[in-house]
Design a protein around this motif. Structure first.
Motif, PDB file in Angstrom:
ATOM      1  N   MET B   1      79.423  56.368 -59.087  1.00  0.00           N
ATOM      2  CA  MET B   1      78.570  55.984 -60.209  1.00  0.00           C
ATOM      3  C   MET B   1      78.411  54.461 -60.247  1.00  0.00           C
ATOM      4  SD  MET B   1      79.146  57.051 -64.171  1.00  0.00           S
ATOM      5  CE  MET B   1      78.976  55.687 -65.280  1.00  0.00           C
ATOM      6  N   GLU B   2      77.191  54.021 -60.506  1.00  0.00           N
ATOM      7  CA  GLU B   2      76.926  52.579 -60.553  1.00  0.00           C
ATOM      8  C   GLU B   2      77.654  51.939 -61.739  1.00  0.00           C
ATOM      9  OE1 GLU B   2      72.770  51.846 -60.902  1.00  0.00           O
ATOM     10  OE2 GLU B   2      72.928  49.717 -60.453  1.00  0.00           O
ATOM     11  N   THR B   3      78.244  50.795 -61.533  1.00  0.00           N
ATOM     12  CA  THR B   3      78.963  50.099 -62.602  1.00  0.00           C
ATOM     13  C   THR B   3      78.006  49.755 -63.745  1.00  0.00           C
ATOM     14  OG1 THR B   3      80.272  49.129 -60.843  1.00  0.00           O
ATOM     15  CG2 THR B   3      80.485  48.118 -63.026  1.00  0.00           C
ATOM     16  N   PRO B   4      78.386  50.056 -64.993  1.00  0.00           N
ATOM     17  CA  PRO B   4      77.498  49.812 -66.143  1.00  0.00           C
ATOM     18  C   PRO B   4      76.932  48.391 -66.198  1.00  0.00           C
ATOM     19  CG  PRO B   4      79.417  51.063 -66.842  1.00  0.00           C
ATOM     20  CD  PRO B   4      79.638  50.728 -65.405  1.00  0.00           C
ATOM     21  N   HIS B   5      77.771  47.447 -65.837  1.00  0.00           N
ATOM     22  CA  HIS B   5      77.367  46.039 -65.842  1.00  0.00           C
ATOM     23  C   HIS B   5      76.110  45.829 -64.980  1.00  0.00           C
ATOM     24  CE1 HIS B   5      78.345  41.781 -66.310  1.00  0.00           C
ATOM     25  NE2 HIS B   5      77.962  41.629 -65.068  1.00  0.00           N
ATOM     26  N   TYR B   6      76.107  46.463 -63.792  1.00  0.00           N
ATOM     27  CA  TYR B   6      74.972  46.286 -62.873  1.00  0.00           C
ATOM     28  C   TYR B   6      73.763  47.111 -63.322  1.00  0.00           C
ATOM     29  CZ  TYR B   6      78.413  43.995 -59.956  1.00  0.00           C
ATOM     30  OH  TYR B   6      79.382  43.148 -59.498  1.00  0.00           O
ATOM     31  N   VAL B   7      74.035  48.246 -63.973  1.00  0.00           N
ATOM     32  CA  VAL B   7      72.921  49.040 -64.506  1.00  0.00           C
ATOM     33  C   VAL B   7      72.171  48.205 -65.544  1.00  0.00           C
ATOM     34  CG1 VAL B   7      72.259  51.111 -65.799  1.00  0.00           C
ATOM     35  CG2 VAL B   7      74.137  51.229 -64.150  1.00  0.00           C
ATOM     36  N   ALA B   8      72.933  47.583 -66.440  1.00  0.00           N
ATOM     37  CA  ALA B   8      72.321  46.763 -67.491  1.00  0.00           C
ATOM     38  C   ALA B   8      71.501  45.629 -66.885  1.00  0.00           C
ATOM     39  CB  ALA B   8      73.400  46.208 -68.421  1.00  0.00           C
ATOM     40  N   ALA B   9      72.066  44.975 -65.877  1.00  0.00           N
ATOM     41  CA  ALA B   9      71.360  43.857 -65.238  1.00  0.00           C
ATOM     42  C   ALA B   9      70.075  44.342 -64.579  1.00  0.00           C
ATOM     43  CB  ALA B   9      72.271  43.194 -64.204  1.00  0.00           C
ATOM     44  N   ARG B  10      70.148  45.519 -63.951  1.00  0.00           N
ATOM     45  CA  ARG B  10      68.977  46.061 -63.248  1.00  0.00           C
ATOM     46  C   ARG B  10      67.875  46.419 -64.250  1.00  0.00           C
ATOM     47  NH1 ARG B  10      68.135  51.116 -61.914  1.00  0.00           N
ATOM     48  NH2 ARG B  10      70.312  51.735 -62.189  1.00  0.00           N
ATOM     49  N   VAL B  11      68.255  47.056 -65.361  1.00  0.00           N
ATOM     50  CA  VAL B  11      67.247  47.448 -66.357  1.00  0.00           C
ATOM     51  C   VAL B  11      66.591  46.194 -66.954  1.00  0.00           C
ATOM     52  CG1 VAL B  11      66.847  48.589 -68.582  1.00  0.00           C
ATOM     53  CG2 VAL B  11      68.405  49.615 -66.912  1.00  0.00           C
ATOM     54  N   GLN B  12      67.408  45.202 -67.236  1.00  0.00           N
ATOM     55  CA  GLN B  12      66.865  43.963 -67.809  1.00  0.00           C
ATOM     56  C   GLN B  12      65.858  43.312 -66.842  1.00  0.00           C
ATOM     57  OE1 GLN B  12      69.997  42.160 -69.796  1.00  0.00           O
ATOM     58  NE2 GLN B  12      68.628  41.072 -71.181  1.00  0.00           N
ATOM     59  N   ARG B  13      66.186  43.378 -65.546  1.00  0.00           N
ATOM     60  CA  ARG B  13      65.292  42.787 -64.543  1.00  0.00           C
ATOM     61  C   ARG B  13      63.996  43.592 -64.447  1.00  0.00           C
ATOM     62  NH1 ARG B  13      65.143  43.273 -59.089  1.00  0.00           N
ATOM     63  NH2 ARG B  13      67.132  44.364 -59.005  1.00  0.00           N
ATOM     64  N   VAL B  14      64.127  44.926 -64.467  1.00  0.00           N
ATOM     65  CA  VAL B  14      62.934  45.782 -64.398  1.00  0.00           C
ATOM     66  C   VAL B  14      62.025  45.519 -65.597  1.00  0.00           C
ATOM     67  CG1 VAL B  14      62.130  48.175 -64.552  1.00  0.00           C
ATOM     68  CG2 VAL B  14      63.986  47.601 -62.992  1.00  0.00           C
ATOM     69  N   LEU B  15      62.602  45.390 -66.790  1.00  0.00           N
ATOM     70  CA  LEU B  15      61.791  45.151 -67.989  1.00  0.00           C
ATOM     71  C   LEU B  15      61.045  43.817 -67.900  1.00  0.00           C
ATOM     72  CD1 LEU B  15      64.161  46.384 -70.851  1.00  0.00           C
ATOM     73  CD2 LEU B  15      62.184  47.559 -69.881  1.00  0.00           C
ATOM     74  N   ALA B  16      61.667  42.846 -67.241  1.00  0.00           N
ATOM     75  CA  ALA B  16      61.001  41.548 -67.078  1.00  0.00           C
ATOM     76  C   ALA B  16      59.900  41.629 -66.018  1.00  0.00           C
ATOM     77  CB  ALA B  16      62.011  40.472 -66.703  1.00  0.00           C
ATOM     78  N   GLU B  17      60.143  42.373 -64.942  1.00  0.00           N
ATOM     79  CA  GLU B  17      59.248  42.302 -63.781  1.00  0.00           C
ATOM     80  C   GLU B  17      58.202  43.407 -63.734  1.00  0.00           C
ATOM     81  OE1 GLU B  17      61.854  42.076 -60.405  1.00  0.00           O
ATOM     82  OE2 GLU B  17      62.664  40.131 -61.013  1.00  0.00           O
ATOM     83  N   ASP B  18      58.434  44.525 -64.418  1.00  0.00           N
ATOM     84  CA  ASP B  18      57.451  45.604 -64.391  1.00  0.00           C
ATOM     85  C   ASP B  18      56.206  45.163 -65.166  1.00  0.00           C
ATOM     86  OD1 ASP B  18      57.642  49.014 -64.092  1.00  0.00           O
ATOM     87  OD2 ASP B  18      56.023  48.132 -65.271  1.00  0.00           O
ATOM     88  N   ASP B  19      55.037  45.361 -64.537  1.00  0.00           N
ATOM     89  CA  ASP B  19      53.787  44.906 -65.151  1.00  0.00           C
ATOM     90  C   ASP B  19      53.485  45.594 -66.477  1.00  0.00           C
ATOM     91  OD1 ASP B  19      53.071  42.887 -63.576  1.00  0.00           O
ATOM     92  OD2 ASP B  19      51.745  44.037 -62.257  1.00  0.00           O
TER      93      ASP B  19
END
Lengths: 242, 81
Positions: B1-19
Motif C-alpha cells: 500500500m502506498e504511504t499516506p504521506h505520498y498519496v497526499a502529495a500526489r493528490v495535491q500535485r494532481v489538483l494543481a496540474e490537472d486542467d
C-alpha cells in the motif's frame, strides 16, 4: 485634506462558471472608491478565453481599473494575449512599470507587476549553484530593479505598489511556512522601502492575513479574495503626500 | 500500500496540474483509507470537480470533501491608513 479611496482585490480567478457573478458586486463602486486595483490571478488557467471573461467583467467601470497578472495568468502561455485583451477593454495593466492618475487633484502613482518568489531575508534562495536556481532568484531581482526605476521616475504625491506576490511574511501567516519562498520575496519590500511607497497591495496567499508592514514601514495589504471575503477592500490615503 | 504521506502529495500535485482543477490552495490529508480535502473555492461546480479529480487519483480510498464555498460579500467598511 483630500482622501484617496483605493479599492483593491486579487485572486478573483474568473472562469466560465463565474462569468457575470463578480461584476454584480462592482455596482456603485464609484460611490465607494476612486480607483480599483486588481492584484493578479485574474483567471484560473490563464487562457485567452478566460482573459476575455475578465475583460468583460472589469470593463466600462466609472473609475479607472489598474491590474497586474498573477502566476495562474501565465499557465497557458497566453499572458501577452490576456494583457492585450484587458488593455483593449480600457484596463491598465502594469508590467514592471508605473503610471500616474490624478484623483481629486492628487497625483497618485501606481507601480508594479506580477512580482515573484524567493523567500524572505535570512531564509531565502540566492543566485548560487545550478542555473535553474540562479534563474529563479534572478527573475525576482530583475523585477525589483525595474520597479525601483519605475518608482524613481514617478512624479506623484502618493505611491502605491501593486503586485501579485507578497513583499513580507506577515501577510502570509496561515500559509505553511515551507512554501513562503513561493509566495513572495523581501526584494519586493526592499524596492518599495527604497523608493518610499505609501502602500503595497498584493494577493496570491489565499490562506494568509490582510495586514502587514515592510521593514521600512510601508503598509502591506493582502487582498486575495478568500482573505478579504468581500468583493473588494477600500483603503483611504490622505492626499497630502510626504 | 502506498504511504499516506505520498498519496497526499500526489493528490495535491494532481489538483494543481490537472486542467480541470488548477487549484493550488487545497489541503489534502490522508488518514488510513480516508482522504480529506479542505480549502475554499468560489463555486459549487469547482468544489465538485476537485472531488472528482481527487477520486480518480485515489482509487480504493474514501474521499471526504470538506471544501467550503467562499462567499463574496458586498464591500465592507473602508480602512483609513
Amino acid at each position: 485634506m483630500t482622501d484617496l479611496r483605493i479599492a483593491a482585490v486579487a485572486d478573483i480567478h474568473l472562469g466560465s462558471d463565474l462569468s457575470g457573478q463578480y461584476r454584480k458586486r462592482l455596482e456603485d463602486i464609484e460611490h465607494r472608491a476612486d480607483v480599483l486595483l486588481v492584484g493578479g490571478d485574474l483567471t484560473r488557467h490563464g487562457t485567452a478565453t478566460e482573459g476575455r471573461i475578465v475583460a468583460d467583467e472589469l470593463h466600462g467601470l466609472p473609475i479607472p481599473v489598474i491590474a497586474v497578472l498573477g502566476n495562474h495568468d501565465y499557465h497557458s502561455d497566453a499572458d501577452r494575449k490576456i494583457v492585450q485583451t484587458l488593455r483593449d477593454a480600457g484596463i491598465t495593466v502594469l508590467d514592471d512599470d508605473a503610471m500616474t492618475i490624478t484623483v481629486n487633484g492628487v497625483r497618485l502613482g501606481i507601480a508594479g507587476g506580477k512580482g515573484f518568489g524567493g523567500g524572505f531575508a535570512g531564509k531565502c534562495a540566492s543566485e548560487f549553484g545550478e542555473p535553474e536556481t540562479k534563474a529563479f532568484v534572478r527573475h525576482t531581482r530583475e523585477i525589483a530593479d525595474r520597479w525601483r526605476r519605475a518608482m524613481k521616475d514617478l512624479d506623484a504625491d502618493r505611491t502605491i505598489v501593486l503586485s501579485h506576490y507578497s513583499p513580507v511574511k506577515e501577510t502570509l501567516m496561515g500559509e505553511p511556512p515551507e512554501i513562503y519562498p513561493f509566495l513572495g520575496s523581501y526584494l519586493l519590500a526592499e524596492a518599495a522601502d527604497a523608493e518610499g511607497a505609501d502602500l503595497f497591495i498584493h494577493g496570491h496567499a489565499h490562506a494568509g492575513m490582510e495586514q502587514g508592514v515592510t521593514p521600512g514601514g510601508v503598509r502591506v495589504r493582502n487582498v486575495a479574495l478568500p482573505v478579504i471575503k468581500h468583493a473588494y477592500a477600500v483603503y483611504c490615503l490622505d492626499g497630502e503626500g510626504q | 500500500m502506498e504511504t499516506p504521506h505520498y498519496v497526499a502529495a500526489r493528490v495535491q500535485r494532481v489538483l494543481a496540474e490537472d486542467d480541470r482543477t488548477t487549484e493550488l490552495g487545497i489541503r489534502v490529508d490522508v488518514r488510513g483509507e480516508h482522504v480529506f480535502l479542505r480549502g475554499q473555492v468560489p463555486s459549487e461546480k469547482r468544489r465538485r470537480v476537485i472531488e472528482e479529480v481527487a477520486r480518480e487519483a485515489t482509487p480504493g480510498l474514501r474521499v471526504h470533501n470538506e471544501i467550503t464555498l467562499v462567499e463574496v460579500r458586498e464591500p465592507g467598511e473602508e480602512e483609513h491608513l
